[in-house]
Design a protein around this motif. Structure first.
Motif: not given
Length: 268
Positions: A162-163, A195-198, A260-263
């Protein structure tokens, strides 16, 4: 956030009480909300006056059985909540960590604390006296009480695709800090990271829509081809388009998974 009442007051001047909801531990799944603690509504005049309408709202909420607290320092309460959201919510989302992960020493905890400190400094510049150790007080008192496997709403949003509220947290902090020439490296990091993920999620959703459209087009052409209405070339073109859309969707999903994995990798 701290901006909703400003927007409402702009539309309905003089008719707005400032408020914040605290103390809930809700988990949202679809349109279902599960919680152990319902929390309460804190509210009051922006000026801090305890007016008749503040008391009237308190009486009304009492009659409805809704926990509430009229406040003479509602701006303090709002900025305190922003401090929590800016640190906990964004760190959990950006580093893909539950509360237990944020309790462990590491980059996620460091960035969480740094973001909270930025909110404290900004609040002081805005005339709201959050103490310099407000983050430490909160984390020492509250973090041990949180379920280690639990998570704040922003991480729930990321996991549910979701946003998020990043514009109301890091977005607002960064914009207001610029007025004072105040650097916000932690919030800059969270803003870019989330923002990258979104952004990757939005690209994946668009690619999924492309596959759905290409599949419907292919199914129609296939039926027409099998009925002898269209030539094999049209069938081949529709099939090639479907395969191309599927490849694009797979690549978009891989980009999202990498975001997501980058986080997770950054916190190792």
């Amino acid at each position: 956030g701290i901006t909703s009442e400003e927007h409402i007051d702009a539309a309905y001047p003089g008719h707005t009480l400032w408020s914040v909801a605290i103390g809930m531990d809700a988990t949202r799944t679809g349109r279902t909300l599960v919680f152990n603690q319902a929390g309460k509504i804190q509210f009051g005049e922006r000026s801090g006056e305890m007016t008749d309408r503040v008391q009237a709202v308190a009486d009304y909420l009492d009659e409805c059985g809704i926990a509430n607290e009229p406040c003479g320092d509602i701006l303090y309460k709002q900025w305190n909540k922003l401090m929590v959201n800016d640190g906990l919510n964004q760190a959990a989302a950006a580093f893909d960590q539950p509360y237990g992960g944020l309790r462990q020493p590491g980059e996620a905890q460091d960035m969480m604390r740094a973001a909270m400190q930025e909110v404290i400094r900004l609040a002081n510049l805005e005339g709201v006296p959050l103490p310099p150790d407000n983050d430490v007080r909160f984390l020492d008192a509250m973090m041990p009480t949180f379920n280690p496997e639990g998570m704040p709403s922003m991480r729930q949003d990321v996991l549910a695709k979701r946003p998020t509220e990043v514009e109301e947290f890091a977005g607002v902090v960064r914009a207001r800090a610029k007025k004072y020439g105040m650097p916000t490296p932690a919030n800059d990091f969270f803003y870019a990271r989330i923002q990258e993920i979104e952004g990757a999620l939005n690209m994946w959703k668009k690619a999924q829509a492309g596959v759905e459209l290409a599949q419907k087009s292919f199914d129609r052409v296939k039926n027409l081809y099998e009925s002898g209405v269209v030539p094999a070339q049209k069938y081949d073109e529709a099939l090639a388009n479907l395969k191309a859309m599927q490849t694009t969707e797979s690549a978009a999903k891989a980009q999202y998974d990498m975001a997501v994995e980058g986080a997770r990798r950054e916190d190792r």
